[in-house]
Design a protein around this motif. Structure first.
Motif, PDB file in Angstrom:
ATOM      1  N   SER A 163      -0.646 -17.332 -12.714  1.00 53.39           N
ATOM      2  CA  SER A 163       0.407 -16.761 -11.886  1.00 53.39           C
ATOM      3  C   SER A 163      -0.156 -15.667 -10.986  1.00 53.39           C
ATOM      4  O   SER A 163      -0.766 -14.719 -11.461  1.00 53.39           O
ATOM      5  N   PHE A 164       0.016 -15.836  -9.669  1.00 52.47           N
ATOM      6  CA  PHE A 164      -0.551 -14.842  -8.758  1.00 52.47           C
ATOM      7  C   PHE A 164       0.508 -13.937  -8.146  1.00 52.47           C
ATOM      8  O   PHE A 164       0.191 -13.000  -7.431  1.00 52.47           O
ATOM      9  N   LEU A 165       1.762 -14.208  -8.475  1.00 56.53           N
ATOM     10  CA  LEU A 165       2.845 -13.414  -7.894  1.00 56.53           C
ATOM     11  C   LEU A 165       4.053 -13.505  -8.814  1.00 56.53           C
ATOM     12  O   LEU A 165       4.305 -14.552  -9.394  1.00 56.53           O
ATOM     13  N   GLY A 166       4.780 -12.422  -8.954  1.00 55.04           N
ATOM     14  CA  GLY A 166       5.966 -12.498  -9.798  1.00 55.04           C
ATOM     15  C   GLY A 166       6.977 -11.441  -9.429  1.00 55.04           C
ATOM     16  O   GLY A 166       6.641 -10.414  -8.829  1.00 55.04           O
ATOM     17  N   GLY A 167       8.222 -11.710  -9.770  1.00 56.01           N
ATOM     18  CA  GLY A 167       9.237 -10.712  -9.471  1.00 56.01           C
ATOM     19  C   GLY A 167      10.607 -11.148  -9.929  1.00 56.01           C
ATOM     20  O   GLY A 167      10.757 -12.118 -10.671  1.00 56.01           O
ATOM     21  N   TRP A 200       7.724  -1.623   0.949  1.00 53.10           N
ATOM     22  CA  TRP A 200       6.505  -2.288   0.451  1.00 53.10           C
ATOM     23  C   TRP A 200       5.496  -1.238   0.010  1.00 53.10           C
ATOM     24  O   TRP A 200       5.561  -0.089   0.458  1.00 53.10           O
ATOM     25  N   TYR A 201       4.579  -1.654  -0.860  1.00 55.50           N
ATOM     26  CA  TYR A 201       3.485  -0.772  -1.289  1.00 55.50           C
ATOM     27  C   TYR A 201       2.274  -1.638  -1.592  1.00 55.50           C
ATOM     28  O   TYR A 201       2.387  -2.862  -1.807  1.00 55.50           O
ATOM     29  N   MET A 202       1.136  -0.996  -1.599  1.00 56.87           N
ATOM     30  CA  MET A 202      -0.095  -1.713  -1.947  1.00 56.87           C
ATOM     31  C   MET A 202      -1.021  -0.721  -2.620  1.00 56.87           C
ATOM     32  O   MET A 202      -1.166   0.406  -2.137  1.00 56.87           O
ATOM     33  N   GLY A 232      -9.706 -13.572 -13.489  1.00 62.13           N
ATOM     34  CA  GLY A 232      -8.381 -13.299 -12.942  1.00 62.13           C
ATOM     35  C   GLY A 232      -7.608 -12.214 -13.674  1.00 62.13           C
ATOM     36  O   GLY A 232      -6.453 -11.950 -13.353  1.00 62.13           O
ATOM     37  N   ARG A 233      -8.235 -11.611 -14.699  1.00 61.89           N
ATOM     38  CA  ARG A 233      -7.534 -10.543 -15.410  1.00 61.89           C
ATOM     39  C   ARG A 233      -8.459  -9.337 -15.501  1.00 61.89           C
ATOM     40  O   ARG A 233      -9.539  -9.408 -16.095  1.00 61.89           O
ATOM     41  N   TYR A 234      -8.039  -8.251 -14.890  1.00 61.72           N
ATOM     42  CA  TYR A 234      -8.872  -7.059 -14.810  1.00 61.72           C
ATOM     43  C   TYR A 234      -8.120  -5.877 -15.406  1.00 61.72           C
ATOM     44  O   TYR A 234      -6.918  -5.938 -15.643  1.00 61.72           O
ATOM     45  N   TYR A 289      -5.315  -4.868  -7.951  1.00 65.24           N
ATOM     46  CA  TYR A 289      -4.477  -4.413  -6.834  1.00 65.24           C
ATOM     47  C   TYR A 289      -3.225  -5.265  -6.721  1.00 65.24           C
ATOM     48  O   TYR A 289      -3.269  -6.475  -6.944  1.00 65.24           O
ATOM     49  N   GLN A 290      -2.156  -4.605  -6.403  1.00 61.00           N
ATOM     50  CA  GLN A 290      -0.907  -5.335  -6.151  1.00 61.00           C
ATOM     51  C   GLN A 290      -0.371  -4.985  -4.771  1.00 61.00           C
ATOM     52  O   GLN A 290      -0.509  -3.844  -4.323  1.00 61.00           O
ATOM     53  N   ALA A 291       0.233  -5.973  -4.123  1.00 59.40           N
ATOM     54  CA  ALA A 291       1.037  -5.707  -2.930  1.00 59.40           C
ATOM     55  C   ALA A 291       2.456  -6.029  -3.351  1.00 59.40           C
ATOM     56  O   ALA A 291       2.740  -7.150  -3.784  1.00 59.40           O
TER      57      ALA A 291
HETATM   58  P1  HAM Z   1       3.766  -8.670 -12.973  1.00 63.86           P
HETATM   59  O1  HAM Z   1       4.101 -10.121 -13.106  1.00 63.86           O
HETATM   60  O2  HAM Z   1       3.485  -7.919 -14.221  1.00 63.86           O
HETATM   61  O3  HAM Z   1       4.963  -7.999 -12.183  1.00 63.86           O
HETATM   62  O4  HAM Z   1       2.522  -8.513 -12.006  1.00 63.86           O
HETATM   63  C1  HAM Z   1       2.510  -9.107 -10.718  1.00 63.86           C
HETATM   64  C2  HAM Z   1       1.189  -9.760 -10.446  1.00 63.86           C
HETATM   65  O5  HAM Z   1       0.109  -8.856 -10.673  1.00 63.86           O
HETATM   66  C3  HAM Z   1       0.858 -10.939 -11.359  1.00 63.86           C
HETATM   67  O6  HAM Z   1       1.467 -12.121 -10.886  1.00 63.86           O
HETATM   68  C4  HAM Z   1      -0.660 -11.014 -11.270  1.00 63.86           C
HETATM   69  O7  HAM Z   1      -1.050 -11.743 -10.120  1.00 63.86           O
HETATM   70  C5  HAM Z   1      -1.049  -9.570 -11.071  1.00 63.86           C
HETATM   71  N1  HAM Z   1      -1.611  -9.023 -12.325  1.00 63.86           N
HETATM   72  C6  HAM Z   1      -0.943  -8.565 -13.387  1.00 63.86           C
HETATM   73  N2  HAM Z   1      -1.803  -8.137 -14.349  1.00 63.86           N
HETATM   74  C7  HAM Z   1      -3.058  -8.338 -13.855  1.00 63.86           C
HETATM   75  C8  HAM Z   1      -4.383  -8.106 -14.349  1.00 63.86           C
HETATM   76  N3  HAM Z   1      -4.613  -7.552 -15.533  1.00 63.86           N
HETATM   77  N4  HAM Z   1      -5.432  -8.458 -13.557  1.00 63.86           N
HETATM   78  C9  HAM Z   1      -5.227  -9.002 -12.326  1.00 63.86           C
HETATM   79  N5  HAM Z   1      -3.998  -9.234 -11.818  1.00 63.86           N
HETATM   80  C10 HAM Z   1      -2.924  -8.916 -12.560  1.00 63.86           C
HETATM   81  C11 HAM Z   1       5.020  -6.673 -11.845  1.00 63.86           C
HETATM   82  O8  HAM Z   1       4.108  -5.906 -11.948  1.00 63.86           O
HETATM   83  C12 HAM Z   1       6.353  -6.284 -11.247  1.00 63.86           C
HETATM   84  N6  HAM Z   1       6.288  -4.856 -10.928  1.00 63.86           N
HETATM   85  C13 HAM Z   1       6.673  -7.107 -10.014  1.00 63.86           C
HETATM   86  C14 HAM Z   1       8.000  -6.709  -9.443  1.00 63.86           C
HETATM   87  C15 HAM Z   1       8.212  -5.921  -8.385  1.00 63.86           C
HETATM   88  N7  HAM Z   1       9.160  -7.061  -9.941  1.00 63.86           N
HETATM   89  C16 HAM Z   1      10.105  -6.497  -9.214  1.00 63.86           C
HETATM   90  N8  HAM Z   1       9.545  -5.776  -8.281  1.00 63.86           N
END
Ligand code: HAM
Length: 420
Positions: free
Chosen positions: A282-286, A109-111, A123-125, A129-131
């Protein structure tokens, strides 16, 4: 002199004690999510914020919006192109390859902060931060269930009721190619009605057209072939099995139009959404990314992962109450304060699960109690001259109006504090 201000789309996070503050929710979210991660026996990995730009070009894909338009890249003093990470997965895989650990399994895990040069809106910055979690070295099967279980645990911990987890399967490379060909063939006669962005997606990565926000494109797509027709039965069975397994825990929907914004995905993909988030729902994805490690020069390392957007997630939480107990230590009179420090010090060492706010100002009792209420204290421990001379303290309950305040000896206070 002109004031220097923060950059567009970059938040200062500061918990000023307001109970519904976004910063407060963000900090509490991070704390609780870390607990969930340790509950799943995941190990922490921390990679640098800056990486070689090529890492993201090779991982996210030249066709992705992230690399094309959103990446913060610049040349360092040696004229090398470096970038602020837009996401965490590529860095994790780079690190595992570099440490020659790409032959073993890992649950990580990472944060931390990520940067994308997007048009800021709710909701778009540009810094957010991501966890994230990455499960490396395990082929399709059990890790998919572990991942969705983890998503459900996060949703449950914060009582997010208005949440749907959408799942899909992008199939094998051959399935994906056959579907892309069919999609291109279908969209060919409609090209005149597609906007510039969708035409670009069509030429670079046709699957991304499915994700178009353009209403006209979406109505054209209603007649498009479905990905389902191109998938092998075992992929459809996996989606059904996951949906059924978690049916009574979280709302899970199979959505054959779900595609992700990064190119490294193959196989199972998912997103968690809430209608309370507005356009950025969308608040989470993978999803699974079995080819990323070999694409970055490492071994074949079948992997799956996900990331939660902390700001978006925290904005869904309604009035979170801190998981720890808070008490306020109030000394009346500035000359007395230094003499009572030892008591506060001892209390803190007796029970590490309690947060003790030693109030430092020389304000009135009323003002100090106001602060104690604002910071959600359960009790105030009050010491005035009289109490100090008698080696006593007052314990004043702040949450339960029916409970009386009581004067106790310092030793009794220690026992009370230990038992909290
Ligand atoms: P992602 O869908 O691009 O996936 O980003 C994951 C989450 O980061 C999104 O669901 C959203 O909540 C948040 N997020 C993305 N862009 C922004 C933004 N500009 N402002 C605020 N929140 C944002 C990934 O990044 C992949 N690395 C996930 C992953 C991990 N897949 C496999 N392992």
């Amino acid at each position: 002199m002109d004031k220097i201000q923060s950059l567009t789309g970059m938040l200062d996070l500061y918990d000023d004690g307001d109970s519904n503050d976004l910063s407060k929710n963000i900090f509490e979210t991070e704390k609780r999510i870390k607990k969930i991660f340790s509950n799943y026996f995941l190990k922490e990995i921390r990679t640098p914020a800056l990486e070689d730009t090529d890492l993201f070009k090779r991982s996210s894909g030249d066709a992705s919006d992230i690399v094309n338009k959103e990446i913060y890249s610049f040349n360092d003093r040696n004229d090398k192109s470096i970038s602020l990470r837009p996401e965490g997965t590529a860095s994790v895989i780079r690190s595992i390859i570099e440490k020659k650990l790409d032959q073993s399994t890992h649950k990580l895990w990472y944060m931390g902060p990520m940067w994308r040069y997007e048009r800021p809106q709710k909701g778009r910055y540009r810094q957010f931060y991501q966890a994230g979690v990455e499960i490396l070295g395990y082929p399709e099967g059990a890790p998919e269930f572990e991942m969705i279980s983890l998503v459900c645990s996060i949703v449950e911990e914060f009582n997010i009721t208005d949440c749907t987890i959408k799942i899909n399967h992008l199939g094998s490379q051959e399935n994906k190619k056959a579907y892309c060909d069919a999609l291109i063939k279908f969209l060919e006669p409609h090209k005149g009605n597609l906007d510039e962005k969708d035409l670009e997606r069509l030429s670079r990565n046709p699957l991304r057209v499915l994700d178009s926000k353009n209403k006209d494109t979406q109505s054209i797509l209603k007649g498009a072939p479905s990905l389902k027709e191109f998938l092998e039965p075992k992929s459809i069975q996996l989606l059904e099995a996951i949906r059924l397994e978690f049916l009574d825990i979280c709302k899970i929907e199979i959505d054959y139009t779900l595609v992700r914004g990064l190119d490294y995905y193959s196989g199972f993909v998912f997103e968690a959404l809430s209608s309370n988030l507005g356009a950025q729902d969308s608040f989470l994805g993978g999803g699974r990314y079995d080819d990323l490690c070999s694409k970055l020069g490492g071994k074949d390392l079948p992997s799956i992962g996900m990331a939660v957007g902390i700001e978006r997630f925290a904005s869904l939480i309604d009035g979170i109450s801190p998981s720890d107990k808070i008490l306020s230590f109030i000394t009346l009179g500035s000359t007395l304060e230094p003499k009572t420090y030892k008591i506060a010090h001892r209390l803190r060492s007796l029970n590490k699960n309690v947060i003790l706010d030693m109030q430092l100002s020389d304000s009135s009792l009323k003002a100090k109690l106001r602060r104690a209420n604002k910071n959600n204290s359960e009790y105030a421990i009050i010491i005035g001259e009289e109490e100090f001379n008698n080696s006593t303290v007052i314990i004043k309950p702040l949450k339960d109006e029916l409970k009386e305040q009581q004067t106790v000896s310092v030793d009794e206070l220690f026992e009370f504090y230990k038992a909290l």
